[in-house]
Design an enzyme around this catalytic site. Structure first.
Site, mmCIF file in Angstrom:
data_model
loop_
_atom_site.group_PDB
_atom_site.id
_atom_site.type_symbol
_atom_site.label_atom_id
_atom_site.label_comp_id
_atom_site.label_asym_id
_atom_site.label_seq_id
_atom_site.Cartn_x
_atom_site.Cartn_y
_atom_site.Cartn_z
ATOM 1 N N HIS A 30 -12.410 1.777 11.362
ATOM 2 C CA HIS A 30 -11.107 2.191 10.808
ATOM 3 C C HIS A 30 -10.179 2.728 11.909
ATOM 4 C CE1 HIS A 30 -9.011 3.627 6.886
ATOM 5 N NE2 HIS A 30 -8.112 3.277 7.798
ATOM 6 N N GLU A 33 -16.443 4.619 3.281
ATOM 7 C CA GLU A 33 -16.485 5.067 4.684
ATOM 8 C C GLU A 33 -16.972 6.512 4.761
ATOM 9 O OE1 GLU A 33 -12.580 4.323 6.311
ATOM 10 O OE2 GLU A 33 -12.661 2.224 5.725
ATOM 11 N N GLY A 50 -7.238 0.993 12.740
ATOM 12 C CA GLY A 50 -6.001 0.198 12.647
ATOM 13 C C GLY A 50 -4.788 0.881 13.245
ATOM 14 N N ARG A 89 -7.904 -2.123 3.122
ATOM 15 C CA ARG A 89 -8.830 -1.123 2.576
ATOM 16 C C ARG A 89 -10.110 -1.823 2.160
ATOM 17 N NH1 ARG A 89 -6.361 2.270 4.714
ATOM 18 N NH2 ARG A 89 -5.289 4.090 3.859
HETATM 19 P P1 NAP Z 1 3.574 -2.333 2.121
HETATM 20 O O1 NAP Z 1 4.731 -2.511 3.034
HETATM 21 O O2 NAP Z 1 3.760 -1.586 0.855
HETATM 22 O O3 NAP Z 1 3.011 -3.798 1.802
HETATM 23 C C1 NAP Z 1 2.093 -4.066 0.797
HETATM 24 C C2 NAP Z 1 2.308 -5.483 0.326
HETATM 25 O O4 NAP Z 1 1.314 -5.779 -0.631
HETATM 26 C C3 NAP Z 1 3.650 -5.722 -0.351
HETATM 27 O O5 NAP Z 1 4.167 -6.942 0.102
HETATM 28 C C4 NAP Z 1 3.304 -5.823 -1.828
HETATM 29 O O6 NAP Z 1 4.125 -6.727 -2.549
HETATM 30 C C5 NAP Z 1 1.926 -6.402 -1.747
HETATM 31 N N1 NAP Z 1 1.132 -6.123 -2.939
HETATM 32 C C6 NAP Z 1 0.895 -4.937 -3.506
HETATM 33 N N2 NAP Z 1 0.109 -5.087 -4.572
HETATM 34 C C7 NAP Z 1 -0.135 -6.413 -4.652
HETATM 35 C C8 NAP Z 1 -0.873 -7.199 -5.549
HETATM 36 N N3 NAP Z 1 -1.516 -6.641 -6.574
HETATM 37 N N4 NAP Z 1 -0.925 -8.537 -5.345
HETATM 38 C C9 NAP Z 1 -0.272 -9.089 -4.313
HETATM 39 N N5 NAP Z 1 0.461 -8.384 -3.433
HETATM 40 C C10 NAP Z 1 0.513 -7.065 -3.616
HETATM 41 O O7 NAP Z 1 2.377 -1.625 2.872
HETATM 42 P P2 NAP Z 1 2.021 -1.692 4.434
HETATM 43 O O8 NAP Z 1 2.737 -0.612 5.155
HETATM 44 O O9 NAP Z 1 2.153 -3.082 4.898
HETATM 45 O O10 NAP Z 1 0.471 -1.275 4.373
HETATM 46 C C11 NAP Z 1 -0.454 -2.089 3.692
HETATM 47 C C12 NAP Z 1 -1.815 -1.412 3.588
HETATM 48 O O11 NAP Z 1 -2.455 -1.438 4.849
HETATM 49 C C13 NAP Z 1 -1.777 0.083 3.241
HETATM 50 O O12 NAP Z 1 -1.661 0.288 1.860
HETATM 51 C C14 NAP Z 1 -3.081 0.589 3.785
HETATM 52 O O13 NAP Z 1 -4.082 0.571 2.784
HETATM 53 C C15 NAP Z 1 -3.441 -0.411 4.873
HETATM 54 N N6 NAP Z 1 -3.441 0.200 6.217
HETATM 55 C C16 NAP Z 1 -4.603 0.290 6.916
HETATM 56 C C17 NAP Z 1 -4.614 0.829 8.181
HETATM 57 C C18 NAP Z 1 -5.871 0.923 9.001
HETATM 58 O O14 NAP Z 1 -6.022 1.885 9.752
HETATM 59 N N7 NAP Z 1 -6.767 -0.034 8.933
HETATM 60 C C19 NAP Z 1 -3.430 1.307 8.754
HETATM 61 C C20 NAP Z 1 -2.254 1.202 8.023
HETATM 62 C C21 NAP Z 1 -2.276 0.645 6.744
HETATM 63 P P3 NAP Z 1 5.664 -6.387 -2.900
HETATM 64 O O15 NAP Z 1 6.384 -6.380 -1.583
HETATM 65 O O16 NAP Z 1 6.077 -7.502 -3.738
HETATM 66 O O17 NAP Z 1 5.641 -5.056 -3.576
#
Ligand code: NAP
Length: 323
Positions: free
Chosen positions: A289, A271, A291, A242
């Protein structure tokens, strides 16, 4: 007057939903679609009476929209895995379920992060722009030199679903993989030889830093001037998470002044505005955007959003509840 037609619950699709989801909803619900360019004022007009809402990252779901919709609203199904556009506390207070679309977009987003990594490391955007502008005058041994990724140290910030998949994809290239996460990830350490470190250490050692944490108050501004200065001068920063995670003015300055090597971005703070200084920054690959923009991922997301709505309306636990 048809009683059956009257009984169909109203679902507000704030902008649009692909047919894979729309067809599921249309079987059982009256679906009202705002359209891609719906304004926030128009949404307030369309919302009253909806029992479910399908939102996406561009739709701010807060108190005003929830109040306009009315107390019958049961679920906000976000057409995304990130849910920073939804005021979760406001939904919690009103007893409204919030759902998202995890997993189905993990491959697509991790693959785009890999593409941005390679494109930024090898300065592909500026090379192609130069060719298209007719400035290419022949093979030049000193032109467009980039960073070789084989043997590089990869830094994965957020080892969740997408971060883990990105780490898997870069493992064949990686000399070493470092990661930052709130909690240790023993499987990534065992399977990918990833090493958990503090952010400061990762920034100081990584050749590539790829961001995969959600946007929340803790992660907003995670990468600012100090963090960019802490990175290696040849390092590549990739952000497919993000825009709020990165101070874009500081990033543009870091690129201009050669504090870091390159950047690959898919997301921005406000955005669809892309800050002028980023548009003008050197060694920077900028995408709009995209992804999760594969047919597989977007169809899966659409189906999932619809299934979450239908579960709540049918009185069952939604499969992807956030709140
Ligand atoms: P996820 O499985 O929930 O993974 C998020 C990771 O971040 C987890 O490992 C979490 O740790 C860690 N985390 C959260 N807060 C943190 C902090 N303050 N400090 C350090 N680590 C932290 O989510 P995901 O499915 O991988 O998606 C991640 C993000 O990608 C989404 O939230 C979204 O914003 C973004 N995204 C963007 C697109 C795009 O189109 N560009 C598409 C999809 C997703 P823990 O495991 O320990 O909780």
């Amino acid at each position: 007057m048809s009683g059956a037609a009257e009984a169909r619950p109203k679902v507000l699709v704030a902008r649009m939903l692909l047919p894979a989801g729309m067809e599921l909803l249309a079987e059982r619900c009256e679906v009202v679609e705002g359209g891609l360019d719906v304004s926030s004022e128009r949404l307030l007009e369309l919302a009253p009476g909806a029992v479910a809402m399908v939102a996406d990252p561009t739709v701010a779901v807060g108190g005003e929209l929830l109040d306009a919709t009315g107390p019958q609203l049961q679920v906000v199904a976000n057409f995304a895995v990130g849910h920073d556009n939804v005021d979760l506390d406001a939904c919690r207070r009103r007893g409204i379920a919030v759902t998202n679309t995890p997993d189905v977009l993990t491959n697509a987003t991790a693959e785009l992060a890999l593409a941005l990594t390679v494109a930024a490391a090898r300065r592909m955007s500026e090379a192609e722009a130069s060719l298209r502008a007719g400035r290419w005058v022949g093979w030049d041994p000193g032109a467009g030199l980039g960073l070789e990724l084989s043997g590089a140290t990869f830094g994965v910030v957020g080892m969740g679903r997408i971060g883990r998949r990105y780490a898997e994809l870069v493992t064949p290239l990686a000399g070493e993989t470092l990661y930052v996460s709130r909690t240790p990830k023993p499987e990534a350490e065992r399977d990918l030889s990833a090493v958990r470190v503090e952010l400061a250490e990762l920034l100081g050692r990584a050749d590539v830093v790829s961001l995969h944490v959600p946007a929340n108050p803790e992660t907003t501004g995670l990468i600012g001037s100090a963090e960019l200065r802490a990175m290696r001068t040849h390092a590549v920063l990739v952000n497919t998470a993000r825009g709020a995670l990165v101070d874009s003015a500081a990033l543009a300055r870091a690129l201009q002044e050669g504090e870091i090597g390159a950047a690959g971005l898919d997301v921005y703070e406000t955005e669809p505005d892309v800050p002028t200084e980023l548009l003008q920054a050197p060694r920077c690959v900028l995408l709009p955007h995209i992804g999760s923009a594969t047919t597989t991922a977007r169809d899966g997301m659409a189906r999932m959003a619809a299934e979450n709505v239908l579960a709540v309306l049918g009185g069952s636990e939604p499969p992807n509840r956030v709140v």
